[in-house]
Design an enzyme around this catalytic site. Structure first.
Site, short mmCIF file in Angstrom:
data_model
loop_
_atom_site.label_atom_id
_atom_site.label_comp_id
_atom_site.label_asym_id
_atom_site.label_seq_id
_atom_site.Cartn_x
_atom_site.Cartn_y
_atom_site.Cartn_z
N ASP A 158 -37.87 19.11 -2.16
CA ASP A 158 -37.97 19.28 -0.43
C ASP A 158 -38.46 19.91 0.62
O ASP A 158 -38.36 20.56 1.36
CB ASP A 158 -36.65 20.12 -1.31
CG ASP A 158 -35.08 19.95 -1.85
OD1 ASP A 158 -35.33 18.80 -2.02
OD2 ASP A 158 -34.85 20.84 -2.97
N CYS A 185 -26.96 8.93 -1.25
CA CYS A 185 -26.55 9.92 0.51
C CYS A 185 -27.72 8.92 1.02
O CYS A 185 -28.40 8.06 0.27
CB CYS A 185 -26.65 11.37 0.36
SG CYS A 185 -27.87 12.25 -0.94
N ARG A 234 -26.92 23.07 6.53
CA ARG A 234 -26.72 22.76 4.67
C ARG A 234 -27.56 23.97 4.12
O ARG A 234 -27.04 23.70 2.98
CB ARG A 234 -26.59 21.82 4.40
CG ARG A 234 -25.66 20.50 5.29
CD ARG A 234 -25.74 19.06 5.02
NE ARG A 234 -25.24 19.31 2.40
CZ ARG A 234 -26.33 18.66 2.14
NH1 ARG A 234 -27.06 17.59 2.74
NH2 ARG A 234 -26.83 18.71 0.82
N ARG A 247 -27.76 8.24 -5.42
CA ARG A 247 -28.40 9.50 -6.59
C ARG A 247 -27.02 9.87 -7.63
O ARG A 247 -25.91 10.27 -8.19
CB ARG A 247 -27.31 10.85 -5.04
CG ARG A 247 -28.43 10.63 -4.70
CD ARG A 247 -29.10 11.58 -3.93
NE ARG A 247 -29.61 12.73 -4.81
CZ ARG A 247 -29.49 13.54 -4.01
NH1 ARG A 247 -29.06 13.92 -3.31
NH2 ARG A 247 -29.78 14.64 -4.40
N LYS A 301 -30.32 28.43 -1.88
CA LYS A 301 -29.14 27.04 -2.17
C LYS A 301 -29.11 26.45 -3.44
O LYS A 301 -28.22 26.61 -4.05
CB LYS A 301 -28.96 26.11 -0.37
CG LYS A 301 -28.06 25.02 -0.66
CD LYS A 301 -28.67 24.07 -0.10
CE LYS A 301 -29.10 22.89 -0.23
NZ LYS A 301 -29.20 21.91 -0.51
N ASN A 302 -29.40 25.90 -4.19
CA ASN A 302 -29.91 25.18 -4.49
C ASN A 302 -30.00 25.92 -6.60
O ASN A 302 -29.68 25.50 -7.63
CB ASN A 302 -31.41 24.20 -5.03
CG ASN A 302 -30.36 23.11 -3.97
OD1 ASN A 302 -29.77 23.26 -3.40
ND2 ASN A 302 -32.16 22.42 -3.81
N1 EPU Z 1 -31.60 10.72 -12.03
C1 EPU Z 1 -31.33 9.70 -12.11
N2 EPU Z 1 -29.90 9.77 -13.33
C2 EPU Z 1 -29.23 10.83 -13.14
C3 EPU Z 1 -29.36 12.08 -12.20
C4 EPU Z 1 -30.98 11.99 -12.24
O1 EPU Z 1 -32.03 8.88 -12.15
O2 EPU Z 1 -28.46 10.57 -13.74
C5 EPU Z 1 -32.64 10.38 -10.51
C6 EPU Z 1 -32.72 10.52 -8.95
O3 EPU Z 1 -32.44 9.26 -7.80
C7 EPU Z 1 -33.84 11.11 -9.06
C8 EPU Z 1 -34.73 12.30 -9.76
O4 EPU Z 1 -33.56 11.77 -10.62
O5 EPU Z 1 -34.30 10.42 -8.91
C9 EPU Z 1 -34.19 13.82 -9.57
O6 EPU Z 1 -32.84 13.73 -9.54
P1 EPU Z 1 -32.19 14.90 -9.51
O7 EPU Z 1 -31.19 15.15 -10.56
O8 EPU Z 1 -33.21 16.41 -10.20
O9 EPU Z 1 -31.49 15.69 -8.22
P2 EPU Z 1 -30.14 16.88 -8.09
O10 EPU Z 1 -30.33 17.72 -9.28
O11 EPU Z 1 -29.29 15.91 -8.02
C10 EPU Z 1 -31.50 18.71 -6.70
C11 EPU Z 1 -31.67 19.62 -5.18
C12 EPU Z 1 -32.47 18.37 -4.92
C13 EPU Z 1 -33.46 18.29 -4.67
C14 EPU Z 1 -33.53 17.42 -6.77
C15 EPU Z 1 -34.56 17.70 -6.99
C16 EPU Z 1 -29.45 20.58 -5.80
C17 EPU Z 1 -27.71 21.22 -5.00
N3 EPU Z 1 -30.16 19.51 -5.93
O12 EPU Z 1 -30.78 17.70 -6.96
O13 EPU Z 1 -32.26 19.25 -4.02
O14 EPU Z 1 -34.38 17.57 -4.04
O15 EPU Z 1 -32.88 18.44 -7.15
O16 EPU Z 1 -35.14 18.99 -7.16
O17 EPU Z 1 -29.82 21.65 -6.83
C18 EPU Z 1 -32.56 19.64 -1.13
O18 EPU Z 1 -32.11 20.61 -1.11
O19 EPU Z 1 -32.11 18.97 -0.16
C19 EPU Z 1 -31.96 18.52 -2.52
C20 EPU Z 1 -32.01 17.23 -1.73
#
Ligand code: EPU
Length: 430
Positions: free
Chosen positions: A307, A117, A399, A122, A23-24
């Protein structure tokens, strides 16, 4: 229609299943198809509500999306709009990864900002700072971010935040930079296999990237990208979840089409807990029960994935000792704890650490899924519990897990999906 899962625990799961596409990886890869007017073919696209929803957004942007056979999608974005409204973005936070693709293709974007969320705040500040480093002008108005990338140029882009690198933030900057004049250097880049997979698709489309899978990604901008064909990597989180399903029931589960290298930190902890793990180039087998306490901390790749934290917590409930699980990515991602406690689990929270006192017999209960991975964890615990568990709000599961209950059934699980109305009234809380 709201649905629930009814699970009767106690069956050891045995057998082999095939991993689905990640998915990711699929979500940013689908967004990346907007970077070219030409046709892009993706194979191994998982059949998930998040992925279907991403197709809906791409159609809104102007792309055609056709599923030519199960798991194979052909996408073409001849003319697209730079606007993405809130009614689309709010349903799926990951739609934020369109931002980089729109900037890369059109040099402008207007996108509603997703909210937080249930797993915690986020923010997307790092995504926006990254675009600013590339010379984009960012304006926020009424919950909508306006990006003017008319003066975009290659630069050094630091992507590290308080929690380490950002996965979708890195994906966004990669997509924005592949067609940006000059050299872009992403520092503190995410090294997750899903980011590497995005890099592989972009390379097939004509992009010039170096350092994928490391903390520094260097991108030489090219004028345009072209069509390509690509097969999405297996879903490491799904694979890990099925391996836990085997271990938690003292069974024997093999997942084929998996990549053990993507799961090293998880497999190390699984072995440490006493589960027998064997791997080959494209399969992983887990058999036997966990017997030992484990202490783990979630961190960006190659660390233990957030995850899989909830699922591993369910597993350690079998072990008569104290395990600990610390969240370093999402300190509030513990919504599953109170539901597991309803099943008899002894878990104590201290900040972002859960102390799990395993070994107590879990008993079936009506429980509520709060998010995707929490719902998987509740079903896993239910497979090991005595009696009947009802998991409500199953849409969270859909999802990210393709045909979860059918595949668990094929391994011998007693799990049925039912309309919510079929659940005894006195057990319902929705
Ligand atoms: N963060 C910030 N600022 C930003 C972006 C992120 O402070 O601008 C923080 C977040 O709050 C978090 C950390 O950095 O504490 C990591 O977040 P990241 O941006 O890496 O998460 P994401 O890219 O939004 C993806 C996956 C998530 C997974 C995370 C971490 C997808 C679609 N989602 O989210 O997947 O938990 O990376 O590995 O790729 C799931 O599949 O259940 C899921 C939540």
């Amino acid at each position: 229609m709201l649905e629930v899962a009814r699970i009767v625990g106690g069956q050891p799961l045995r057998g082999t299943i095939q991993a689905a596409g990640a998915k990711n990886a699929a979500l940013p890869l689908l967004a990346a198809t907007l970077l070219t007017r030409e046709r892009v073919t993706l194979h191994n696209v998982p059949d998930l509500s998040d992925v279907r929803f991403m197709a809906e957004i791409l159609r809104h942007q102007g792309a055609t999306v056709t599923e030519t056979s199960p798991g194979t999608w052909v996408l073409q974005a001849t003319e697209i709009t730079h606007r993405t409204p809130y009614e689309l973005v709010r349903k799926m936070r990951a739609s934020v990864c369109l931002l980089g693709a729109l900037v890369g293709r059109l040099h402008r974007a207007e996108m509603a900002i997703p909210g937080g969320c249930v797993i915690g705040p986020r923010p997307i500040d790092l995504h926006l700072h990254g675009l600013e480093s590339l010379g984009c002008k960012i304006n926020m108005e009424g919950g909508v971010v306006h990006v003017d990338a008319s003066a975009i140029h290659g630069q050094v882009v630091p992507m590290g935040g308080p929690m380490g690198s950002t996965v979708l933030g890195t994906a966004n900057i990669m997509m924005a930079a592949v067609t940006t004049p000059g050299t872009t250097i992403i520092q503190e880049a995410a090294a997750e296999p899903e980011v590497v997979d995005l890099g592989h698709l972009l390379t097939k489309m004509g992009a010039k990237l170096q350092g994928l899978g490391t903390k520094t990604i260097t991108i030489e901008g090219v004028a345009t990208l072209h069509g390509a064909e690509h097969s999405i990597i297996p879903d490491r989180i799904e694979v890990g979840t099925y391996l836990v399903a085997g271990a938690i029931t003292n069974g024997d589960v093999t997942v084929r089409g998996a990549n053990p290298q993507h799961l090293e930190a998880f497999l190390e902890k699984l072995r440490e807990s006493g589960v027998n793990v064997t791997t080959g180039p494209d399969f992983i087998r887990a058999h036997g029960h966990p017997t030992r306490a484990v202490h783990l901390t979630t961190t960006p790749y190659p660390g233990f994935p957030t995850d899989l934290q909830a699922q591993f917590m369910a597993l350690q409930l079998c072990v008569p000792a104290e395990s600990s699980l610390t969240e370093k990515i999402y300190p509030h991602r513990f919504m599953h704890v109170s539901e597991l406690q309803r099943m008899g689990a002894d878990i104590r929270m201290d900040g972002a650490t859960a102390y799990v006192h395993g070994g107590r017999t879990l008993t079936g209960a009506p429980v509520m899924a709060s998010d995707l991975r929490a719902s998987a964890a509740l079903i896993l615990a239910a497979l090991a519990a005595q009696g009947e568990t009802w998991v409500q709000r199953l849409y969270h599961l859909d999802r990210g897990y393709e045909k979860f209950e059918e595949r668990l059934q094929s391994l011998g699980a007693n799990i049925t999906r039912l309309p919510a109305a079929a659940m005894p009234k006195d057990l319902q809380s929705d």
